[in-house]
Design an enzyme around this catalytic site. Sequence first.
Site, PDB file in Angstrom:
ATOM      1  N   HIS A  95     -11.724  12.368  -1.389  1.00 25.08           N
ATOM      2  CA  HIS A  95     -13.279  12.980  -0.859  1.00 25.08           C
ATOM      3  C   HIS A  95     -13.266  14.524  -1.264  1.00 25.08           C
ATOM      4  O   HIS A  95     -12.697  15.468  -0.776  1.00 25.08           O
ATOM      5  CB  HIS A  95     -13.099  13.144   0.712  1.00 25.08           C
ATOM      6  CG  HIS A  95     -14.362  13.430   1.451  1.00 25.08           C
ATOM      7  ND1 HIS A  95     -14.603  13.208   2.586  1.00 25.08           N
ATOM      8  CD2 HIS A  95     -15.418  13.856   1.061  1.00 25.08           C
ATOM      9  CE1 HIS A  95     -15.711  13.531   3.092  1.00 25.08           C
ATOM     10  NE2 HIS A  95     -16.413  13.989   1.998  1.00 25.08           N
ATOM     11  N   ASP A  96     -14.265  14.652  -2.331  1.00 26.87           N
ATOM     12  CA  ASP A  96     -14.535  16.201  -2.780  1.00 26.87           C
ATOM     13  C   ASP A  96     -15.595  16.230  -3.685  1.00 26.87           C
ATOM     14  O   ASP A  96     -16.497  15.147  -3.426  1.00 26.87           O
ATOM     15  CB  ASP A  96     -13.206  16.424  -3.944  1.00 26.87           C
ATOM     16  CG  ASP A  96     -12.892  17.842  -3.979  1.00 26.87           C
ATOM     17  OD1 ASP A  96     -13.989  18.757  -3.937  1.00 26.87           O
ATOM     18  OD2 ASP A  96     -11.730  18.139  -3.897  1.00 26.87           O
ATOM     19  N   ILE A  97     -15.867  17.071  -4.186  1.00 30.61           N
ATOM     20  CA  ILE A  97     -17.154  17.257  -5.123  1.00 30.61           C
ATOM     21  C   ILE A  97     -17.229  16.161  -6.111  1.00 30.61           C
ATOM     22  O   ILE A  97     -16.443  15.700  -6.480  1.00 30.61           O
ATOM     23  CB  ILE A  97     -17.679  18.642  -5.532  1.00 30.61           C
ATOM     24  CG1 ILE A  97     -16.662  19.069  -6.603  1.00 30.61           C
ATOM     25  CG2 ILE A  97     -17.914  19.575  -4.359  1.00 30.61           C
ATOM     26  CD1 ILE A  97     -17.078  20.141  -7.468  1.00 30.61           C
ATOM     27  N   PRO A  98     -18.674  15.836  -6.354  1.00 28.12           N
ATOM     28  CA  PRO A  98     -18.476  14.244  -7.417  1.00 28.12           C
ATOM     29  C   PRO A  98     -17.669  14.706  -8.627  1.00 28.12           C
ATOM     30  O   PRO A  98     -16.907  13.855  -9.135  1.00 28.12           O
ATOM     31  CB  PRO A  98     -20.116  14.265  -7.778  1.00 28.12           C
ATOM     32  CG  PRO A  98     -20.538  14.817  -6.446  1.00 28.12           C
ATOM     33  CD  PRO A  98     -19.812  15.850  -5.966  1.00 28.12           C
ATOM     34  N   ASN A  99     -17.871  15.842  -9.313  1.00 30.61           N
ATOM     35  CA  ASN A  99     -17.163  15.712 -10.330  1.00 30.61           C
ATOM     36  C   ASN A  99     -15.528  16.113 -10.392  1.00 30.61           C
ATOM     37  O   ASN A  99     -14.897  15.448 -11.310  1.00 30.61           O
ATOM     38  CB  ASN A  99     -17.619  17.439 -11.179  1.00 30.61           C
ATOM     39  CG  ASN A  99     -17.187  17.195 -12.524  1.00 30.61           C
ATOM     40  OD1 ASN A  99     -17.222  16.668 -13.318  1.00 30.61           O
ATOM     41  ND2 ASN A  99     -16.533  18.566 -12.868  1.00 30.61           N
ATOM     42  N   LYS A 124       0.832  -1.196  -0.141  1.00 27.86           N
ATOM     43  CA  LYS A 124       0.031   0.018  -0.027  1.00 27.86           C
ATOM     44  C   LYS A 124       0.991   1.397  -0.028  1.00 27.86           C
ATOM     45  O   LYS A 124       1.627   1.289   0.817  1.00 27.86           O
ATOM     46  CB  LYS A 124      -0.808   0.255   1.302  1.00 27.86           C
ATOM     47  CG  LYS A 124      -2.011   1.310   1.369  1.00 27.86           C
ATOM     48  CD  LYS A 124      -2.693   1.042   2.187  1.00 27.86           C
ATOM     49  CE  LYS A 124      -2.426   1.446   3.719  1.00 27.86           C
ATOM     50  NZ  LYS A 124      -2.008   3.006   3.887  1.00 27.86           N
ATOM     51  N   ASP A 131      -3.379   4.367  -1.661  1.00 29.83           N
ATOM     52  CA  ASP A 131      -4.378   4.752  -0.914  1.00 29.83           C
ATOM     53  C   ASP A 131      -4.204   6.352  -0.775  1.00 29.83           C
ATOM     54  O   ASP A 131      -3.511   6.918   0.259  1.00 29.83           O
ATOM     55  CB  ASP A 131      -3.902   4.265   0.617  1.00 29.83           C
ATOM     56  CG  ASP A 131      -4.701   4.473   1.863  1.00 29.83           C
ATOM     57  OD1 ASP A 131      -5.843   4.933   1.729  1.00 29.83           O
ATOM     58  OD2 ASP A 131      -4.084   4.445   3.130  1.00 29.83           O
ATOM     59  N   LEU A 132      -4.991   7.048  -1.418  1.00 26.66           N
ATOM     60  CA  LEU A 132      -4.984   8.475  -1.380  1.00 26.66           C
ATOM     61  C   LEU A 132      -6.404   8.855  -0.776  1.00 26.66           C
ATOM     62  O   LEU A 132      -6.558  10.201  -0.694  1.00 26.66           O
ATOM     63  CB  LEU A 132      -4.561   9.148  -2.763  1.00 26.66           C
ATOM     64  CG  LEU A 132      -3.236   8.670  -3.153  1.00 26.66           C
ATOM     65  CD1 LEU A 132      -3.072   9.472  -4.614  1.00 26.66           C
ATOM     66  CD2 LEU A 132      -2.440   9.041  -2.171  1.00 26.66           C
ATOM     67  N   LYS A 133      -7.483   8.162  -0.412  1.00 25.44           N
ATOM     68  CA  LYS A 133      -8.487   8.473  -0.049  1.00 25.44           C
ATOM     69  C   LYS A 133      -9.052   9.680  -0.232  1.00 25.44           C
ATOM     70  O   LYS A 133      -9.327  10.766   0.162  1.00 25.44           O
ATOM     71  CB  LYS A 133      -8.294   8.607   1.712  1.00 25.44           C
ATOM     72  CG  LYS A 133      -7.779   7.347   2.280  1.00 25.44           C
ATOM     73  CD  LYS A 133      -7.735   7.803   3.776  1.00 25.44           C
ATOM     74  CE  LYS A 133      -7.035   6.645   4.857  1.00 25.44           C
ATOM     75  NZ  LYS A 133      -5.698   6.139   4.375  1.00 25.44           N
ATOM     76  N   ARG A 146       3.007  -1.009  10.888  1.00 22.32           N
ATOM     77  CA  ARG A 146       4.058  -0.922  11.738  1.00 22.32           C
ATOM     78  C   ARG A 146       4.457  -2.412  12.215  1.00 22.32           C
ATOM     79  O   ARG A 146       5.738  -2.571  12.566  1.00 22.32           O
ATOM     80  CB  ARG A 146       3.734   0.040  12.877  1.00 22.32           C
ATOM     81  CG  ARG A 146       4.046   1.435  12.364  1.00 22.32           C
ATOM     82  CD  ARG A 146       3.398   2.249  13.176  1.00 22.32           C
ATOM     83  NE  ARG A 146       1.892   2.615  13.041  1.00 22.32           N
ATOM     84  CZ  ARG A 146       1.082   3.448  13.500  1.00 22.32           C
ATOM     85  NH1 ARG A 146       1.486   4.308  14.417  1.00 22.32           N
ATOM     86  NH2 ARG A 146      -0.001   3.380  13.365  1.00 22.32           N
ATOM     87  N   THR A 196      -9.993   3.338  11.046  1.00 22.25           N
ATOM     88  CA  THR A 196      -9.868   2.585  12.521  1.00 22.25           C
ATOM     89  C   THR A 196      -9.323   3.255  13.526  1.00 22.25           C
ATOM     90  O   THR A 196      -9.181   2.759  14.719  1.00 22.25           O
ATOM     91  CB  THR A 196      -8.979   1.244  11.942  1.00 22.25           C
ATOM     92  OG1 THR A 196      -7.896   1.587  11.016  1.00 22.25           O
ATOM     93  CG2 THR A 196      -9.799   0.119  11.394  1.00 22.25           C
TER      94      THR A 196
HETATM   95  O1  C5P Z   1       1.010   0.837  11.116  1.00 21.99           O
HETATM   96  P1  C5P Z   1      -0.243   0.415  10.863  1.00 21.99           P
HETATM   97  O2  C5P Z   1      -0.572  -1.099  10.632  1.00 21.99           O
HETATM   98  O3  C5P Z   1      -1.527   1.056  11.876  1.00 21.99           O
HETATM   99  O4  C5P Z   1      -0.935   1.191   9.364  1.00 21.99           O
HETATM  100  C1  C5P Z   1      -2.369   1.011   9.026  1.00 21.99           C
HETATM  101  C2  C5P Z   1      -2.262   1.654   7.594  1.00 21.99           C
HETATM  102  O5  C5P Z   1      -3.571   1.637   6.941  1.00 21.99           O
HETATM  103  C3  C5P Z   1      -1.848   3.428   7.503  1.00 21.99           C
HETATM  104  O6  C5P Z   1      -1.096   3.298   6.168  1.00 21.99           O
HETATM  105  C4  C5P Z   1      -3.158   3.921   7.383  1.00 21.99           C
HETATM  106  O7  C5P Z   1      -3.052   5.090   6.701  1.00 21.99           O
HETATM  107  C5  C5P Z   1      -4.136   2.805   6.947  1.00 21.99           C
HETATM  108  N1  C5P Z   1      -5.533   3.052   7.322  1.00 21.99           N
HETATM  109  C6  C5P Z   1      -5.934   2.797   8.219  1.00 21.99           C
HETATM  110  N2  C5P Z   1      -7.347   2.869   8.782  1.00 21.99           N
HETATM  111  C7  C5P Z   1      -8.009   2.802   7.638  1.00 21.99           C
HETATM  112  C8  C5P Z   1      -7.806   3.249   6.439  1.00 21.99           C
HETATM  113  C9  C5P Z   1      -6.288   3.190   6.041  1.00 21.99           C
HETATM  114  O8  C5P Z   1      -5.108   2.591   9.323  1.00 21.99           O
HETATM  115  N3  C5P Z   1      -9.518   3.032   8.030  1.00 21.99           N
END
Ligand code: C5P
Length: 231
Positions: free
Chosen positions: A61-65, A30, A57-59, A210, A118
């Site tokens: 989140h903005d207006i639909p267009n 990722k 994983d750039l997540k 980690r 999370t």
């Molecule tokens: O080090 P760790 O195992 O906590 O890393 C979790 C990874 O998953 C991080 O890169 C974090 O940005 C990503 N993540 C997350 N929870 C989410 C979405 C992504 O921890 N809901």
Amino acid sequence: MSKTIIALDFPSGEMALKFLDQFTSPIYVKMGMELVYAEGFELIDEIKSRGHQIFLDLKLHDIPNTVKNGMKSLARKNVDIVNLHASGGIEMMRQAMQGLKEGSNGTRPLCIAITQLTSTSKEVMNNEILIDGEVEDVVIQYAKNAKEAGLDGVVCSVHEAKKIHEACGDDFLTVTPGIRLASDSADDQSRIATPNLAKDQGCDYIVVGRSITKSENPVETFEYIENIMRG
Ligand code: C5P
């Protein structure tokens, strides 16, 4: 391909590639904002050329267009999974899928939605984000929204994966971060679980940062976790 996605949360491409040098077979990694903002998208090609699969994983989140056009650009980046925040709503997610389809020539990347991070506890969700109720109920509603918008799955905690599969079907992907080995510290994560529980709950992929990257022997720790996931 592995069911354990290693989060390459490194400040530089050099460190990420040095970490990857330890792995002799292709794995799933990722790339998040830390690495992409530091190194740009060129690093994707280098990692792909080594045979690895990439969850970008750039997540969004903005207006639909804007999300639609952002996804159109990301569709050309040769990654395997992209994501966005389900809190952007169903129309934003629909447009994202449209962008991915328009941008890709052939196979598009899978698209999954973040439900609740999370790291978010019930207290934070209720008192700061001002969403009442249980985290699990919000996560399941967001998963249903993602499914309605045509997405391939969601990012959720291990604790919600089973209910999401019940609500959205077994082929709707659950990708679960917040994984810790029994001996690890929680760090900033809140809704954490072990790989064994992830396997029991039917998670399709786990994202581990980690616990692997900071372990004494990352390859051994990865293989230990991957064996649990393969059952
Ligand atoms: O080090 P760790 O195992 O906590 O890393 C979790 C990874 O998953 C991080 O890169 C974090 O940005 C990503 N993540 C997350 N929870 C989410 C979405 C992504 O921890 N809901």
